[in-house]
Write a protein that holds these residues in place. Structure first.
Motif, mmCIF file in Angstrom:
data_model
loop_
_atom_site.group_PDB
_atom_site.id
_atom_site.type_symbol
_atom_site.label_atom_id
_atom_site.label_comp_id
_atom_site.label_asym_id
_atom_site.label_seq_id
_atom_site.Cartn_x
_atom_site.Cartn_y
_atom_site.Cartn_z
ATOM 1 N N ALA A 128 -0.106 -3.126 3.665
ATOM 2 C CA ALA A 128 -1.166 -4.057 3.249
ATOM 3 C C ALA A 128 -0.981 -4.534 1.810
ATOM 4 O O ALA A 128 -1.626 -5.483 1.387
ATOM 5 C CB ALA A 128 -2.535 -3.399 3.402
ATOM 6 N N THR A 129 -0.101 -3.879 1.055
ATOM 7 C CA THR A 129 0.118 -4.217 -0.349
ATOM 8 C C THR A 129 1.004 -5.446 -0.476
ATOM 9 O O THR A 129 2.044 -5.535 0.164
ATOM 10 C CB THR A 129 0.770 -3.031 -1.086
ATOM 11 N N THR A 130 0.583 -6.399 -1.302
ATOM 12 C CA THR A 130 1.376 -7.610 -1.545
ATOM 13 C C THR A 130 1.875 -7.691 -2.980
ATOM 14 O O THR A 130 2.781 -8.469 -3.259
ATOM 15 C CB THR A 130 0.565 -8.879 -1.224
ATOM 16 N N ALA A 131 1.302 -6.917 -3.899
ATOM 17 C CA ALA A 131 1.742 -6.917 -5.297
ATOM 18 C C ALA A 131 1.275 -5.638 -5.977
ATOM 19 O O ALA A 131 0.151 -5.177 -5.749
ATOM 20 C CB ALA A 131 1.179 -8.125 -6.042
ATOM 21 N N GLY A 132 2.139 -5.074 -6.809
ATOM 22 C CA GLY A 132 1.757 -3.903 -7.588
ATOM 23 C C GLY A 132 1.529 -2.670 -6.732
ATOM 24 O O GLY A 132 2.075 -2.539 -5.633
ATOM 25 N N THR A 133 0.707 -1.772 -7.228
ATOM 26 C CA THR A 133 0.363 -0.529 -6.521
ATOM 27 C C THR A 133 -1.155 -0.342 -6.557
ATOM 28 O O THR A 133 -1.670 0.554 -7.227
ATOM 29 C CB THR A 133 1.073 0.690 -7.154
ATOM 30 N N PRO A 134 -1.888 -1.222 -5.860
ATOM 31 C CA PRO A 134 -3.351 -1.168 -5.941
ATOM 32 C C PRO A 134 -3.949 0.040 -5.218
ATOM 33 O O PRO A 134 -3.367 0.582 -4.284
ATOM 34 C CB PRO A 134 -3.780 -2.463 -5.258
ATOM 35 N N SER A 135 -5.114 0.421 -5.699
ATOM 36 C CA SER A 135 -5.952 1.428 -5.050
ATOM 37 C C SER A 135 -7.327 0.799 -4.842
ATOM 38 O O SER A 135 -7.701 -0.141 -5.530
ATOM 39 C CB SER A 135 -6.103 2.664 -5.930
ATOM 40 N N THR A 136 -8.068 1.336 -3.896
ATOM 41 C CA THR A 136 -9.445 0.887 -3.701
ATOM 42 C C THR A 136 -10.376 2.075 -3.909
ATOM 43 O O THR A 136 -10.058 3.207 -3.553
ATOM 44 C CB THR A 136 -9.683 0.285 -2.300
ATOM 45 N N GLY A 137 -11.518 1.789 -4.498
ATOM 46 C CA GLY A 137 -12.539 2.799 -4.727
ATOM 47 C C GLY A 137 -13.810 2.404 -4.008
ATOM 48 O O GLY A 137 -14.166 1.226 -3.980
#
Length: 78
Positions: free
Chosen positions: A24-33
């Motif tokens: 699901a990641t398209t850029a960087g290394t995102p996290s969700t809170g």
């Protein structure tokens, strides 16, 4: 039905974070809170935050308010 919530500063509520799935990641290394606050008429009410980066996700029905930073979204298929 009555909904009663206390006034809170959503930017100071502690959230539980998880890393966004690699597919699901398209850029960087995102996290969700997230933090669930209440339920009303079958809908969950809570706080959702995403760290810097990009991801693809489809939600059938969702309402959101950006309280800090910026966001962009579109309706193109995955």
């Amino acid at each position: 039905m009555t909904l009663s919530l206390d006034v809170i500063n959503v930017n100071s509520v502690p959230l539980d974070y998880v890393r966004v799935r690699s597919e699901a990641t398209t850029a960087g290394t995102p996290s969700t809170g997230t933090r669930e606050l209440e339920a009303f008429a079958g809908a969950g009410i809570g706080i959702w935050e995403m760290t810097e980066g990009g991801m693809r996700d489809i939600e059938a029905e969702e309402l959101f308010v950006v309280t800090a930073g910026k966001a962009s979204f579109g309706d193109s298929p995955l």
